[in-house]
Design a protein around this motif. Structure first.
Motif, PDB file in Angstrom:
ATOM      1  N   VAL A  19       0.750  -1.216   0.014  1.00 26.23           N
ATOM      2  CA  VAL A  19      -0.136   0.047  -0.052  1.00 26.23           C
ATOM      3  C   VAL A  19       0.741   1.360  -0.085  1.00 26.23           C
ATOM      4  CG1 VAL A  19      -1.572   1.463   1.332  1.00 26.23           C
ATOM      5  CG2 VAL A  19      -1.955  -1.131   1.041  1.00 26.23           C
ATOM      6  N   MET A  22       2.316   1.764  -3.363  1.00 33.02           N
ATOM      7  CA  MET A  22       1.143   2.311  -4.318  1.00 33.02           C
ATOM      8  C   MET A  22       0.848   3.721  -4.080  1.00 33.02           C
ATOM      9  SD  MET A  22      -1.313  -0.842  -4.076  1.00 33.02           S
ATOM     10  CE  MET A  22      -2.517  -0.026  -5.039  1.00 33.02           C
ATOM     11  N   GLN A  23       1.172   4.373  -3.230  1.00 34.60           N
ATOM     12  CA  GLN A  23       0.994   5.763  -3.035  1.00 34.60           C
ATOM     13  C   GLN A  23       1.785   6.628  -3.855  1.00 34.60           C
ATOM     14  OE1 GLN A  23       1.125   6.856   1.023  1.00 34.60           O
ATOM     15  NE2 GLN A  23      -0.188   5.416   1.608  1.00 34.60           N
ATOM     16  N   PHE A  42      -9.928  17.234  -8.269  1.00 28.96           N
ATOM     17  CA  PHE A  42      -9.756  16.555  -7.033  1.00 28.96           C
ATOM     18  C   PHE A  42      -9.436  17.352  -5.934  1.00 28.96           C
ATOM     19  CE2 PHE A  42      -7.808  14.156 -10.830  1.00 28.96           C
ATOM     20  CZ  PHE A  42      -8.437  12.802 -10.652  1.00 28.96           C
ATOM     21  N   LYS A  46     -11.617  15.701  -2.352  1.00 26.71           N
ATOM     22  CA  LYS A  46     -10.415  15.088  -1.990  1.00 26.71           C
ATOM     23  C   LYS A  46     -11.005  13.875  -1.182  1.00 26.71           C
ATOM     24  CE  LYS A  46      -6.155  16.599  -0.813  1.00 26.71           C
ATOM     25  NZ  LYS A  46      -5.468  16.564  -2.085  1.00 26.71           N
ATOM     26  N   ARG A  48     -12.756  11.344  -1.898  1.00 24.40           N
ATOM     27  CA  ARG A  48     -13.082  10.198  -2.625  1.00 24.40           C
ATOM     28  C   ARG A  48     -11.978  10.021  -3.603  1.00 24.40           C
ATOM     29  NH1 ARG A  48     -18.714  12.690  -4.623  1.00 24.40           N
ATOM     30  NH2 ARG A  48     -19.478  13.065  -2.602  1.00 24.40           N
ATOM     31  N   THR A  49     -10.858  10.352  -3.635  1.00 30.14           N
ATOM     32  CA  THR A  49      -9.740   9.966  -4.661  1.00 30.14           C
ATOM     33  C   THR A  49      -8.976   8.755  -3.973  1.00 30.14           C
ATOM     34  OG1 THR A  49      -8.131  11.360  -3.147  1.00 30.14           O
ATOM     35  CG2 THR A  49      -9.270  12.637  -4.990  1.00 30.14           C
ATOM     36  N   LYS A  50      -8.206   8.341  -4.911  1.00 35.17           N
ATOM     37  CA  LYS A  50      -7.330   7.006  -4.763  1.00 35.17           C
ATOM     38  C   LYS A  50      -6.265   7.498  -3.559  1.00 35.17           C
ATOM     39  CE  LYS A  50      -4.550   3.878  -7.101  1.00 35.17           C
ATOM     40  NZ  LYS A  50      -3.623   3.618  -8.205  1.00 35.17           N
ATOM     41  N   GLU A  51      -5.831   8.478  -3.613  1.00 34.17           N
ATOM     42  CA  GLU A  51      -4.732   8.928  -2.657  1.00 34.17           C
ATOM     43  C   GLU A  51      -5.207   8.871  -1.135  1.00 34.17           C
ATOM     44  OE1 GLU A  51      -2.840  12.791  -3.667  1.00 34.17           O
ATOM     45  OE2 GLU A  51      -2.987  12.113  -5.666  1.00 34.17           O
ATOM     46  N   MET A  53      -7.860   7.071  -0.168  1.00 23.39           N
ATOM     47  CA  MET A  53      -8.262   5.828   0.342  1.00 23.39           C
ATOM     48  C   MET A  53      -6.875   4.852   0.518  1.00 23.39           C
ATOM     49  SD  MET A  53     -11.301   5.612   0.228  1.00 23.39           S
ATOM     50  CE  MET A  53     -11.821   3.860   0.157  1.00 23.39           C
ATOM     51  N   LEU A  54      -5.761   5.344  -0.124  1.00 23.70           N
ATOM     52  CA  LEU A  54      -4.381   4.554   0.258  1.00 23.70           C
ATOM     53  C   LEU A  54      -4.127   5.201   1.403  1.00 23.70           C
ATOM     54  CD1 LEU A  54      -2.772   4.294  -3.420  1.00 23.70           C
ATOM     55  CD2 LEU A  54      -3.584   2.529  -2.158  1.00 23.70           C
ATOM     56  N   THR A  57      -5.887   3.395   4.285  1.00 20.87           N
ATOM     57  CA  THR A  57      -5.571   1.980   4.284  1.00 20.87           C
ATOM     58  C   THR A  57      -4.325   1.821   4.824  1.00 20.87           C
ATOM     59  OG1 THR A  57      -6.759   1.571   2.211  1.00 20.87           O
ATOM     60  CG2 THR A  57      -5.450  -0.088   2.964  1.00 20.87           C
TER      61      THR A  57
END
Length: 76
Positions: A19, A22-23, A42, A46, A48-51, A53-54, A57
């Motif tokens: 994880v 992946m950032q 974005f 902010k 809801r972005t993939k960043e 969420m990572l 996590t």
């Protein structure tokens, strides 16, 4: 029980490494500062972005890894 916790610790360690790798890097943030255009999709969404969420996590995995490590120490 000790073996089960040890396997969990190894799995969570590998998961947190994946994880973190992946950032995206934070170096592109300086480029956005120089351009002055901070009103993007974005920046408005902010949460809801993939960043994000990572990052969440990563925090969750780090806390779980710390708890499993403490349990391993207590069982010894």
């Amino acid at each position: 029980m000790h073996t089960f916790l040890l396997v969990l610790e190894i799995l969570f360690s590998i998961a947190i490494i994946v994880v973190v790798l992946m950032q995206p890097s934070k170096a592109d943030g300086l480029k956005a500062l120089m351009s002055g255009n901070s009103d993007t999709f974005f920046s408005k969404n902010k949460a809801r972005t993939k960043e994000v969420m990572l990052a969440r996590t990563t925090v969750i995995l780090a806390v779980v890894l710390a708890v499993v490590t403490m349990l391993l120490d207590l069982i010894k």
